[in-house]
Structure formats: structure tokens, C-alpha cells
Design a protein around this motif. Structure first.
Motif, PDB file in Angstrom:
ATOM      1  N   ASP A   5       8.825 -15.978   6.686  1.00 45.33           N
ATOM      2  CA  ASP A   5       9.995 -15.792   5.835  1.00 45.33           C
ATOM      3  C   ASP A   5      10.055 -14.333   5.421  1.00 45.33           C
ATOM      4  O   ASP A   5       9.092 -13.789   4.869  1.00 45.33           O
ATOM      5  N   GLY A   6      11.195 -13.696   5.714  1.00 43.99           N
ATOM      6  CA  GLY A   6      11.357 -12.304   5.320  1.00 43.99           C
ATOM      7  C   GLY A   6      11.355 -12.132   3.817  1.00 43.99           C
ATOM      8  O   GLY A   6      10.904 -11.107   3.300  1.00 43.99           O
ATOM      9  N   ILE A   7      11.874 -13.132   3.091  1.00 46.29           N
ATOM     10  CA  ILE A   7      11.887 -13.050   1.629  1.00 46.29           C
ATOM     11  C   ILE A   7      10.462 -13.011   1.089  1.00 46.29           C
ATOM     12  O   ILE A   7      10.177 -12.321   0.098  1.00 46.29           O
ATOM     13  N   ARG A   8       9.561 -13.728   1.752  1.00 44.49           N
ATOM     14  CA  ARG A   8       8.157 -13.706   1.316  1.00 44.49           C
ATOM     15  C   ARG A   8       7.558 -12.310   1.511  1.00 44.49           C
ATOM     16  O   ARG A   8       6.773 -11.841   0.681  1.00 44.49           O
ATOM     17  N   GLY A   9       7.922 -11.656   2.591  1.00 45.45           N
ATOM     18  CA  GLY A   9       7.445 -10.290   2.797  1.00 45.45           C
ATOM     19  C   GLY A   9       7.969  -9.344   1.743  1.00 45.45           C
ATOM     20  O   GLY A   9       7.244  -8.458   1.260  1.00 45.45           O
ATOM     21  N   ILE A  10       9.237  -9.510   1.359  1.00 42.12           N
ATOM     22  CA  ILE A  10       9.796  -8.682   0.287  1.00 42.12           C
ATOM     23  C   ILE A  10       9.069  -8.946  -1.018  1.00 42.12           C
ATOM     24  O   ILE A  10       8.751  -8.017  -1.778  1.00 42.12           O
ATOM     25  N   SER A  11       8.792 -10.225  -1.309  1.00 46.12           N
ATOM     26  CA  SER A  11       8.079 -10.574  -2.536  1.00 46.12           C
ATOM     27  C   SER A  11       6.692  -9.941  -2.563  1.00 46.12           C
ATOM     28  O   SER A  11       6.244  -9.439  -3.603  1.00 46.12           O
ATOM     29  N   LEU A  12       6.013  -9.947  -1.408  1.00 41.94           N
ATOM     30  CA  LEU A  12       4.679  -9.356  -1.346  1.00 41.94           C
ATOM     31  C   LEU A  12       4.729  -7.855  -1.607  1.00 41.94           C
ATOM     32  O   LEU A  12       3.920  -7.312  -2.371  1.00 41.94           O
ATOM     33  N   SER A  13       5.689  -7.171  -1.004  1.00 38.75           N
ATOM     34  CA  SER A  13       5.813  -5.732  -1.218  1.00 38.75           C
ATOM     35  C   SER A  13       6.192  -5.422  -2.663  1.00 38.75           C
ATOM     36  O   SER A  13       5.668  -4.479  -3.270  1.00 38.75           O
ATOM     37  N   ALA A  14       7.111  -6.227  -3.233  1.00 40.37           N
ATOM     38  CA  ALA A  14       7.509  -6.009  -4.624  1.00 40.37           C
ATOM     39  C   ALA A  14       6.346  -6.283  -5.578  1.00 40.37           C
ATOM     40  O   ALA A  14       6.164  -5.560  -6.571  1.00 40.37           O
ATOM     41  N   ALA A  15       5.540  -7.316  -5.271  1.00 36.42           N
ATOM     42  CA  ALA A  15       4.388  -7.618  -6.124  1.00 36.42           C
ATOM     43  C   ALA A  15       3.362  -6.491  -6.072  1.00 36.42           C
ATOM     44  O   ALA A  15       2.791  -6.101  -7.106  1.00 36.42           O
ATOM     45  N   ARG A  16       3.117  -5.971  -4.881  1.00 35.79           N
ATOM     46  CA  ARG A  16       2.174  -4.853  -4.772  1.00 35.79           C
ATOM     47  C   ARG A  16       2.662  -3.634  -5.545  1.00 35.79           C
ATOM     48  O   ARG A  16       1.892  -2.981  -6.264  1.00 35.79           O
ATOM     49  N   TYR A  17       3.959  -3.340  -5.430  1.00 32.42           N
ATOM     50  CA  TYR A  17       4.520  -2.192  -6.147  1.00 32.42           C
ATOM     51  C   TYR A  17       4.422  -2.406  -7.661  1.00 32.42           C
ATOM     52  O   TYR A  17       4.066  -1.488  -8.411  1.00 32.42           O
ATOM     53  N   ALA A  18       4.733  -3.643  -8.116  1.00 32.40           N
ATOM     54  CA  ALA A  18       4.678  -3.923  -9.552  1.00 32.40           C
ATOM     55  C   ALA A  18       3.244  -3.835 -10.079  1.00 32.40           C
ATOM     56  O   ALA A  18       3.012  -3.323 -11.187  1.00 32.40           O
TER      57      ALA A  18
END
Length: 599
Positions: free
Chosen positions: A342-355
Motif C-alpha cells: 500500500d502506497g499510503i502505508r509507505g507515506i505513513s512510514l516516511s511521515a512517522a520517521r520525519y515526525a
């Protein structure tokens, strides 16, 4: 042409007003159409009298400037008069259109969406190769080449050899007039081309539907995953045929084309979005072999599709996106038995790392402080939680906000106690789901309970997302002489939380605390504010009152004063302090002598 107005060539044979015959001038059939008598002194239509009849080239050619004239939109309403740009004409200011049935009029209302719907079928086969990838010998090589060649060919054909039906050249197809050896070549070719496009959809769409159904992506469509023994998608083919029949029964290509174009555009938009996201997120399993691919192309395609959707019809675009969002949420909650990524899961992972990186840049401000709980629970022999009400209290304190980690400790070695740890983790997850506690669970195994709890206290959290408050139940049977280890472990836990500068919440008789289903219609939450802790004791009852269990309870703040203190001034100061904290509570000052306070 009469002036700049094209004429319908029915009813007259000579394109002229008069003809020279012998020693005189005679009128033509065209004259009789626009005049009341066939004589030269007849009263004629004013526009007919003021403008000349002329010929223009029916098929002007590429160098005639026709492409420049049609570059920008000039949409007509149904019944509007068609006029040729660039031809001199004489029109009076008060001319009334007469004999309109002799001029070429717009037979339909033209608009941008309609024109897109006419051209769009030439590019709707872009996914045909992907839909039948299972039948290709080398899909990675064939799909890019075949797709680019197909789109290039169809686009050139549609741009250079448009097939305008209607009053083109004496009621015939324009291209049919030029066809060799007969105009029937174009008619037969158009027929077989239409049949080929329809058969392509009837073979590709059912296979795609069958694959979606067999994967269990959309549970309601599972019935269409069945087929014949040779793999033919019988049920999916019937569904596709029914959908096609609905389009035929509508009996208006102008009504069907915008709807189909909208969903095709949305499909292509999501394909481009997925490709761009996979590239930007550097997903390891995303390895396109097409060497000319770049994420900017996918992003450009997505932007163009989205723009074209709203340019065509903002209403249809919103409806299509709502339908797509509903399907996505349905798949998220009830489908997707097979996880394909899921591409949304990849976005969530990147956003979580940034946060997390941002949280770790500096300490949190006091205004943003809220209890980030580490809840320590114990389990029995069957790895069931012994204090379930501790999670009820957690839900009432947190209401789904902030960080919550529910942890338990097991004694032993990791190799021997790993199955017990898995059962304990499942038990914690199940209880958290029951009590509606949003957070994470963690199980730690060590040689003894004291060390396991210490490891849990030290290792929980990640980066800036760390707990600042420990919630643990008061130890049971701590007064019994044969159970010294329980209260010793508890004292060590208190010392470790103090050394780590963490807040410690210790509810006593946790089994008597209310569950999430209970409601207090009245009552008080009493706070004995003996140690000035900066306001945490004020914050906890405030957070409890945000939950529906404690919402109707009132707060009472008790503070202790010595006999020689000014109790009235203390109460006034504490009331002012609560007012600035925007906390509504009753204030009570209890006067006690020093020896009683020490006790």
C-alpha cells in the motif's frame, strides 16, 4: 457558401443565384428558396440579397490554416448558425434569421467534456496490456513497447484522420470521399475497428474482474471469481456484458462518454500517483525496467488527469472521487485478504520517521505536556491480564490522545518463554481493543521480574516518542510477611521512576474503579494538593472529566494549612491559580497543626 454561412446542398443543383441563358438571365433553384417568386424583381431574403454565393474547398488540407482556426474552443448551442471564419459577409444590425432550415446549424450543444469524450476512446486501451499480462510471455518487455506504440498510433489516427459524420461532403464521410477504391473501405474499417475495441474490453475487463474477485480484494465480488475449468471468467463476462448493455440502452453516446471518461481519468490518475509515490518513497520492491521512466512523468500525468477531470465537470469529478474513496475504505475495513502493498502505508512510514526526528530535536514545551503513559500490568499463569480495570482508567485518562504503551514482564529466558510472550502480547492486544485503548503493547522477558520491569521502563518508546508517566497498580498482599519481594519490587520501581524524572501514578484498589460503560450522575473528584507539583494533580482530574464516565462529577481541591497560616488568603490565591488554568473546581483549605501534618 452564402456569405460566410454554409448551405445545405439539398434542393438545388447549381450553386449560384442566376445563370446566363442565351440573351437573358434566369434564376436558379437557390433563388427560389430565398425569394418569393422566380423573377428577377422578386422580394428576397435580405441576407441573400446582400451576400454572394461562393465555393470553398470542402477538404481544406493541413496548410490551409484550419488547424489554427480550431486551436481554441468555439462551442455552439444546439440550433446555432455555423459560420466560416475569414470570409467577408454583410449583415445588418437588425437582420432576422430566416430560412434557417437551409443553413448548416449545430445539431447538438458542444462543450469541452463532449469533445474529450469523443477523443478519449483512442487512449482507453492503455491498460489492455496490463489487464492481460498473465497471457504474455514477457510482460515486462511487451507492455511498455506495446502501450507506447498503441497510444502513438491511435493518437495520430484520431488527430490526422478524424471521422466527422454528418453534412461533411454531400452527406458522406469526409475520409470516405477520399478513400480508394471505394468509400465503403472506411465504413467497413470503422465497423471492424469498433467491434475490435468492444471485444478487447470484453476480454480484458472480465479477466481483471476475475483476478480482483479471486484475490478477495472486494469481498462482495467473490462470486465473479468463478469460471470454467479452462479459466474463462464466465460470471465476470456476464457482468461486463450487462454493464455494456446498460450503456447501449442509454442510447446516447454524448451522455455516456463523459461518465466513462471521468472514471478512466481517475483510474489513470491513481496509476500515475502510485508510480510516483513508489519512486519517491524508494520502495525496495519497486524496480521498473523501463529505462526512460522518471517520477516527474507520473506526477505530470496525475496532475493532467486531475485537472482534466475538474475541467470537464467538477460535479462528476467529485462524485467519482467519492465513489473511489468509498471503495478504498470498504477494501481497507472488509477486504484485502491478500496484502499486495500500500502506497499510503509507505507515506505513513516516511511521515512517522520525519515526525520522530522532529520530536527528538528538543524537549517538549510545558504547554504541550500531557501524560504519555507506560502502563505496567501483570499476567497470570494463562497469560491473562490480572488488572483489566487499569486499561479502563488508561482510556479515561487518555481518550485516544497521546502515547500509550501497555507492557508486562515475564521471568525466564527468551528462548524458553517466547510462546508465553506471544500469548501475553495477544492477550494485551485483545484487552486494549476491548477497552478501546489506542497504543502499543510490549512484553519483556528477563531472568527475574525486577530486571524485566526495569528493562521495560528503560527500553519502551522510540526517539522523541517516549513515555513520561508510569501507571502501575498498588501491589497486592504487600502486608503479608511471606511476600516481601512484591513490595520490594514496587519500591525499586518507585526509585527508578524518580531517577528517570518520570511521573508515577499508583491507583489503589483498581478493581473498584469504574469501567468505561459506567456513568456517574453526580459525585466529586477530590484532589489533596499537599505537594506543589506544577499543576499535574490539577491536570489529571481535568482529563478524567473529559471522559463520559466522569463528565458529571465536580472537582474539589483540598490544600493543607497550618494554624498560623492565612487560610483565607491561601484559598483566594489557589482560586486565582485555578482560574488562570481555566479549571472549574471548589477550593477547600484544611487547617491542621504541624504534628498532624507530619503524621
Amino acid at each position: 457558401m452564402l456569405g460566410n454561412r454554409p448551405l445545405i446542398s439539398k434542393g438545388f443543383d447549381v450553386c449560384a443565384k442566376t445563370l446566363e441563358s442565351g440573351n437573358g438571365t434566369v434564376t436558379t433553384k437557390l433563388w427560389k428558396i430565398f425569394c418569393d417568386t422566380p423573377f428577377l424583381n422578386a422580394t428576397c431574403d435580405e441576407y441573400f440579397a446582400n451576400n454572394n454565393v461562393s465555393f470553398i474547398q470542402g477538404i481544406p488540407g493541413v496548410m490551409s490554416g484550419i488547424l489554427k482556426e480550431n486551436l481554441f474552443g468555439n462551442y455552439l448551442e444546439k440550433g446555432n448558425l455555423v459560420a466560416k471564419i475569414g470570409i467577408a459577409t454583410v449583415e445588418g444590425p437588425d437582420d432576422i434569421l430566416t430560412n434557417s432550415n437551409r443553413y448548416v446549424l449545430a445539431d447538438i450543444t458542444s462543450f469541452f467534456t463532449l469533445l474529450v469524450g469523443i477523443y478519449f476512446p483512442s487512449v482507453t486501451g492503455i491498460m489492455a496490456g496490463s489487464n492481460r499480462s498473465g497471457d504474455l510471455r514477457d510482460a515486462q518487455k511487451s507492455i511498455p513497447i506495446g502501450t507506447i506504440m498503441a497510444i502513438t498510433t491511435t493518437s495520430l489516427v484520431c488527430i490526422l484522420l478524424l471521422l466527422p459524420f454528418g453534412e461533411g461532403v454531400n452527406g458522406n464521410l469526409v475520409i470516405g470521399t477520399l478513400a480508394w477504391p471505394s468509400p465503403w473501405v472506411i465504413v467497413i474499417g470503422s465497423f471492424f475497428s469498433t467491434c475490435g475495441a468492444g471485444l478487447q474490453s470484453l476480454t480484458g475487463a472480465p479477466r481483471l474482474m476475475q483476478a480482483i474477485s479471486r484475490d478477495g480484494v472486494v469481498p462482495i465480488l467473490r462470486v465473479f471469481g468463478h469460471g470454467k475449468a479452462n479459466g474463462e471468467p464466465t460470471w465476470a463476462l456476464l457482468l461486463t456484458a450487462c454493464i455494456c448493455e446498460i450503456g447501449i440502452l442509454i442510447a446516447s453516446l454524448d451522455a455516456v462518454a463523459p461518465i466513462l471518461s471521468m472514471f478512466f481519468l481517475m483510474c489513470y490518475m491513481f496509476v500515475n500517483l502510485a508510480c510516483a509515490l513508489q519512486t519517491l518513497l524508494r520502495t525496495p520492491n519497486w524496480r521498473p525496467r523501463f529505462k526512460f521512466y522518471h517520477w516527474a512523468l507520473s506526477f505530470l500525468g496525475m496532475s493532467l488527469c486531475l485537472s482534466l477531470m475538474f475541467i470537464c465537470s467538477w460535479f462528476y469529478a467529485i462524485v467519482a472521487m467519492v465513489i473511489a474513496g468509498s471503495i478504498y475504505k470498504y477494501i481497507e475495513f472488509h477486504g484485502a485478504e491478500k496484502e499486495w502493498g500500500d502506497g499510503i502505508r509507505g507515506i505513513s512510514l516516511s511521515a512517522a520517521r520525519y515526525a520522530l526526528m522532529r520530536l527528538d530535536e528538543g524537549p517538549a514545551h510545558t504547554k504541550n505536556w500531557r501524560p504519555q503513559l507506560l502502563v505496567l500490568v501483570s499476567t497470570d499463569v494463562e497469560q491473562n491480564v490480572e488488572q483489566p480495570r487499569l486499561l479502563s482508567l488508561t482510556n479515561q485518562l487518555k481518550a485516544g490522545k497521546g502515547l500509550t504503551i501497555v507492557g508486562t514482564a515475564l521471568a525466564g529466558t527468551y528462548l524458553e518463554n517466547h510462546p508465553q510472550a506471544q500469548r501475553a502480547e495477544q492477550s494485551l492486544r485483545k484487552l486494549m481493543e476491548t477497552e478501546k485503548v489506542k497504543g502499543f503493547c510490549q512484553v519483556t522477558i528477563s531472568s527475574n521480574m525486577r530486571d524485566a520491569t526495569s528493562h521495560l521502563l528503560q527500553a519502551s518508546g522510540l526517539g522523541g516518542l517516549m513515555h513520561n508517566t508510569v501507571l502501575v497498580s498498588w501491589p497486592r498482599n504487600w502486608k503479608q510477611a511471606d511476600d516481601h519481594q512484591t513490595w520490594r519490587d514496587f519500591i525499586e520501581l518507585v526509585r527508578e521512576t524518580t531517577a528517570a524524572h518520570l511521573a508515577l501514578l499508583v491507583p489503589k484498589n483498581i478493581a473498584a474503579f469504574p469501567s468505561n460503560g459506567e456513568r456517574f450522575s453526580e459525585g466529586h473528584i477530590d484532589v489533596w494538593w499537599i505537594v506543589h507539583d506544577g499543576g499535574m494533580l490539577m491536570l489529571l482530574p481535568f482529563l478524567l472529566r473529559q471522559h463520559k464516565v466522569w463528565r458529571k462529577c465536580r472537582m474539589r481541591i483540598f490544600t493543607v494549612a497550618q494554624m498560623d497560616d492565612n487560610s483565607i488568603q491561601m484559598k483566594k490565591d489557589l482560586t486565582t491559580f485555578l482560574y488562570h488554568l481555566r479549571i472549574d473546581a471548589e477550593v477547600e483549605v484544611v487547617e491542621m497543626v504541624r504534628c498532624h501534618i507530619c503524621l
